[in-house]
Scaffold this motif. Structure first.
Motif, PDB file in Angstrom:
ATOM      1  N   MET A   1       0.855  -1.179   0.000  1.00 49.52           N
ATOM      2  CA  MET A   1       0.000   0.000   0.000  1.00 49.52           C
ATOM      3  C   MET A   1       0.887   1.223   0.000  1.00 49.52           C
TER       4      MET A   1
ATOM      5  N   LEU B   1      -2.174   4.207   3.264  1.00 50.02           N
ATOM      6  CA  LEU B   1      -2.166   3.401   4.484  1.00 50.02           C
ATOM      7  C   LEU B   1      -2.467   4.219   5.728  1.00 50.02           C
TER       8      LEU B   1
ATOM      9  N   ALA C   1      -6.064   4.752   6.427  1.00 48.31           N
ATOM     10  CA  ALA C   1      -6.665   3.481   6.826  1.00 48.31           C
ATOM     11  C   ALA C   1      -6.364   3.180   8.290  1.00 48.31           C
ATOM     12  N   LEU C   2      -5.149   3.474   8.734  1.00 49.08           N
ATOM     13  CA  LEU C   2      -4.802   3.294  10.147  1.00 49.08           C
ATOM     14  C   LEU C   2      -5.593   4.264  11.017  1.00 49.08           C
TER      15      LEU C   2
ATOM     16  N   LEU D   1      -5.593  -5.771  12.191  1.00 52.97           N
ATOM     17  CA  LEU D   1      -5.128  -4.928  11.089  1.00 52.97           C
ATOM     18  C   LEU D   1      -5.036  -5.717   9.782  1.00 52.97           C
TER      19      LEU D   1
ATOM     20  N   HIS E   1      -8.492  -5.476   8.598  1.00 54.93           N
ATOM     21  CA  HIS E   1      -8.846  -4.083   8.293  1.00 54.93           C
ATOM     22  C   HIS E   1      -8.167  -3.604   7.015  1.00 54.93           C
ATOM     23  N   LEU E   2      -6.924  -4.038   6.812  1.00 58.26           N
ATOM     24  CA  LEU E   2      -6.163  -3.610   5.633  1.00 58.26           C
ATOM     25  C   LEU E   2      -6.304  -4.601   4.483  1.00 58.26           C
TER      26      LEU E   2
ATOM     27  N   LYS F   1      -3.446  -6.652   2.527  1.00 56.27           N
ATOM     28  CA  LYS F   1      -2.675  -6.046   1.435  1.00 56.27           C
ATOM     29  C   LYS F   1      -1.191  -5.944   1.753  1.00 56.27           C
TER      30      LYS F   1
END
Length: 368
Positions: free
Chosen positions: A18, A23, A26-27, A345, A348-349, A352
């Motif tokens: 990413m 990123l 997203a965090l 995570l 959630h990610l 990726k």
């Protein structure tokens, strides 16, 4: 066949990354930085020059020089350090101090640094929720609930007043409209005590409130009929600092100690037994706070305080009030959360990037 495999691996690698600027939001969505304490220093702390692709994210509780070397060796592109390695402002970035060297090493090896700290303390799926699992089956509520980052409407205050005549009202309204940071100015015809009046309502900021009140005070009739309302930010459910945990079934203090040691994978903890209590005394309610919990736990009614560290005098106060205290050292109440964080995570990610746990991160204190 070999060329095909190389090309396939290249395609897989290109998907397993990413961009840092993709990123970080997203965090932030995983745990809003608005939940962090005002004194904290959270978010992206070190950013290599863009574009910066992140294939490997290293999770750590503390970013020490040993962990930074590990990040370099494992080709990490971003380090998520629960504690912010940069807290007090740096006046220079040289090789002189270890925190400055962290920044130098990060930039030399194009490694970003992100820290969530107290934002992860506050969220329902965060550090304190994980710590509460060491008590056994229980329900919990935040000790200090978080509020929404903004008010339900614009402004921080509402001003309402009635005018029984149209005289000078248009002038007053015009002057109010000219005051910066006033919003939602409305008028409504009303009947009060059989008389036709105009009800005026407006929202304003704290700064504008002083000017609005000063203006209305010039007209004694308007001023006497003025109401001031503080617009409260709504509480966020299950969100905030610390937790008050009510056990489904009371357990003895000695049983709670063993549960916590097992959950935190510790051979020992420190214990102060509350006045009038013993190891056999039942624990029904426990107040907890990961890390350093004195300020969060102070004054809370519970059978037990659970945290990493507390000041000597706060421990004495708790014990004198019949509250037992279990201390596990600061980072020992936080580090175990990283395993759960990795799994959350990853989902959630959307899988990726490669997320790994530091093997060099550890509490600096040991018993000798």
């Amino acid at each position: 066949m070999l060329l095909h495999r190389i090309r396939a691996a290249g395609r897989l690698s290109s998907r397993s990354l990413m961009n840092l600027r993709e990123l970080v939001p997203a965090l932030n969505d995983f745990a809003s930085l608005s939940l962090a304490e005002s004194w904290d220093n959270v978010g992206l702390l070190v950013e290599p020059s863009p574009p910066h692709a992140v294939r490997t994210l290293l999770l750590t509780n503390d970013l020490t020089e040993q962990v930074m070397e590990e990040a370099v060796q494992k080709n990490a592109d971003l380090v998520l350090s629960y504690h912010p390695p940069i807290f007090a402002p740096l006046k220079r970035v040289t090789w002189r101090t270890w925190k400055e060297r962290l920044v130098v090493r990060a930039l030399e090896h194009r490694i970003g640094i992100y820290s969530p700290h107290t934002a992860y303390d506050a969220v329902p799926h965060g550090v304190n929720n994980w710590l509460s699992k060491g008590l056994g089956a229980c329900t919990s509520v935040p000790l200090h609930p978080s509020t929404a980052p903004s008010h339900p409407t614009e402004g921080t205050h509402r001003v309402e007043f009635c005018a029984d005549t149209a005289e000078n009202l248009e002038t007053v309204l015009s002057k109010i409209s000219d005051i910066p940071e006033t919003f939602c100015l409305t008028t409504l015809p009303v009947r009060v005590d059989g008389e036709e009046q105009t009800r005026v309502s407006l929202n304003c900021s704290q700064k504008a409130l002083l000017e609005v009140v000063a203006l209305l005070s010039q007209n004694s009739l308007l001023y006497r009929k003025t109401d001031l309302l503080l617009l409260q930010k709504p509480l966020l459910p299950h969100t905030g600092m610390g937790r008050l945990c009510t056990l489904s079934e009371p357990a003895s203090l000695s049983d709670i100690i063993e549960r916590i040691k097992s959950h935190l994978k510790l051979p020992h903890v420190r214990l102060a037994v509350g006045t009038g209590k013993t190891l056999d005394s039942p624990v029904k309610k426990a107040a907890l706070c990961a890390g350093s919990g004195s300020s969060v736990l102070k004054g809370m009614e519970a059978d037990l305080y659970l945290t990493g560290e507390m000041s000597h005098h706060d421990i004495l106060d708790a014990v004198a009030n019949g509250i037992s205290v279990i201390l596990c050292e600061h980072s020992n109440t936080e580090r175990g959360f990283l395993s759960e964080l990795r799994d959350m995570l990853t989902i959630h990610l959307q899988n990726k990037i490669n997320i790994i746990l530091s093997e060099k991160d550890r509490d600096p204190l040991q018993v000798v």
